[in-house]
Write a protein that holds these residues in place. Structure first.
Motif, mmCIF file in Angstrom:
data_model
loop_
_atom_site.group_PDB
_atom_site.id
_atom_site.type_symbol
_atom_site.label_atom_id
_atom_site.label_comp_id
_atom_site.label_asym_id
_atom_site.label_seq_id
_atom_site.Cartn_x
_atom_site.Cartn_y
_atom_site.Cartn_z
ATOM 1 N N ASP A 65 -10.029 -1.408 7.190
ATOM 2 C CA ASP A 65 -10.934 -0.958 8.256
ATOM 3 C C ASP A 65 -11.875 -2.079 8.683
ATOM 4 O O ASP A 65 -12.071 -2.318 9.876
ATOM 5 C CB ASP A 65 -11.745 0.253 7.794
ATOM 6 C CG ASP A 65 -10.914 1.521 7.669
ATOM 7 O OD1 ASP A 65 -9.798 1.574 8.232
ATOM 8 O OD2 ASP A 65 -11.388 2.459 6.989
ATOM 9 N N ASP B 153 -8.098 0.587 1.836
ATOM 10 C CA ASP B 153 -8.426 1.240 3.110
ATOM 11 C C ASP B 153 -9.692 0.641 3.721
ATOM 12 O O ASP B 153 -9.736 0.339 4.917
ATOM 13 C CB ASP B 153 -8.633 2.748 2.913
ATOM 14 C CG ASP B 153 -7.351 3.507 2.663
ATOM 15 O OD1 ASP B 153 -6.271 3.008 3.030
ATOM 16 O OD2 ASP B 153 -7.444 4.619 2.098
ATOM 17 N N ALA B 154 -10.726 0.501 2.901
ATOM 18 C CA ALA B 154 -12.000 -0.045 3.390
ATOM 19 C C ALA B 154 -11.831 -1.493 3.848
ATOM 20 O O ALA B 154 -12.382 -1.899 4.882
ATOM 21 C CB ALA B 154 -13.072 0.050 2.298
ATOM 22 N N SER C 143 -6.196 5.455 -7.257
ATOM 23 C CA SER C 143 -6.800 6.001 -6.038
ATOM 24 C C SER C 143 -7.995 5.154 -5.607
ATOM 25 O O SER C 143 -8.207 4.933 -4.411
ATOM 26 C CB SER C 143 -7.243 7.451 -6.258
ATOM 27 O OG SER C 143 -6.118 8.279 -6.467
ATOM 28 N N GLY C 144 -8.751 4.660 -6.578
ATOM 29 C CA GLY C 144 -9.876 3.774 -6.256
ATOM 30 C C GLY C 144 -9.412 2.484 -5.601
ATOM 31 O O GLY C 144 -10.020 2.014 -4.629
ATOM 32 N N HIS D 234 -8.409 3.311 -2.014
ATOM 33 C CA HIS D 234 -9.586 3.463 -1.151
ATOM 34 C C HIS D 234 -10.212 2.106 -0.822
ATOM 35 O O HIS D 234 -10.693 1.886 0.291
ATOM 36 C CB HIS D 234 -10.615 4.402 -1.786
ATOM 37 C CG HIS D 234 -10.134 5.817 -1.847
ATOM 38 N ND1 HIS D 234 -9.751 6.541 -0.751
ATOM 39 C CD2 HIS D 234 -9.969 6.648 -2.906
ATOM 40 C CE1 HIS D 234 -9.376 7.749 -1.106
ATOM 41 N NE2 HIS D 234 -9.493 7.837 -2.418
ATOM 42 N N TRP D 235 -10.193 1.180 -1.781
ATOM 43 C CA TRP D 235 -10.725 -0.156 -1.520
ATOM 44 C C TRP D 235 -9.864 -0.862 -0.475
ATOM 45 O O TRP D 235 -10.385 -1.513 0.430
ATOM 46 C CB TRP D 235 -10.783 -0.969 -2.817
ATOM 47 C CG TRP D 235 -11.336 -2.337 -2.589
ATOM 48 C CD1 TRP D 235 -12.650 -2.684 -2.513
ATOM 49 C CD2 TRP D 235 -10.579 -3.536 -2.377
ATOM 50 N NE1 TRP D 235 -12.760 -4.037 -2.263
ATOM 51 C CE2 TRP D 235 -11.503 -4.581 -2.172
ATOM 52 C CE3 TRP D 235 -9.232 -3.824 -2.348
ATOM 53 C CZ2 TRP D 235 -11.109 -5.888 -1.943
ATOM 54 C CZ3 TRP D 235 -8.833 -5.126 -2.110
ATOM 55 C CH2 TRP D 235 -9.776 -6.139 -1.913
ATOM 56 N N LYS E 259 0.841 -1.197 0.000
ATOM 57 C CA LYS E 259 0.000 0.000 0.000
ATOM 58 C C LYS E 259 0.881 1.254 0.000
ATOM 59 O O LYS E 259 0.575 2.224 -0.691
ATOM 60 C CB LYS E 259 -0.923 -0.033 1.213
ATOM 61 C CG LYS E 259 -1.903 1.108 1.273
ATOM 62 C CD LYS E 259 -2.807 0.924 2.481
ATOM 63 C CE LYS E 259 -3.588 2.159 2.788
ATOM 64 N NZ LYS E 259 -4.363 2.020 4.023
#
Length: 90
Positions: A70, A66-67, A59-60, A63-64, A22
């Motif tokens: 989380d 990251d999700a 960037s997508g 973000h995936w 990442k």
């Protein structure tokens, strides 16, 4: 094709390696942002458009990830976030 349980995938995930990967993705995105800004500065519209498409796609994915991290952390998986990864180790 066999169906794999998401929990099984999360259990097999090397979270430290994903954190390092990442970080590399973030560095590539940062570079693309700088190149995109330079293309705007020098009026290279076509280059800016091409870079923007790549930037949006990467960037997508970031973000995936990251999700995913989380959600995995909420379930108790030993996730490793960028703050946990030494940047100078690369």
């Amino acid at each position: 094709m066999t169906r794999t349980d998401v929990g099984e995938v999360l259990t097999r995930t090397d979270w430290a390696l994903l954190g390092q990967q990442k970080l590399q993705l973030v560095l590539v995105i940062d570079d693309l942002e700088r190149r995109c800004d330079a293309a705007v500065t020098y009026g290279r519209t076509e280059e800016k458009e091409m870079l923007s498409i790549r930037l949006e796609a990467l960037s997508g994915i970031l973000h995936w990830i990251d999700a995913l991290q989380d959600a995995a952390q909420a379930e108790g998986y030993p996730t490793v976030f960028l703050l946990d990864v030494e940047e100078d180790s690369f």
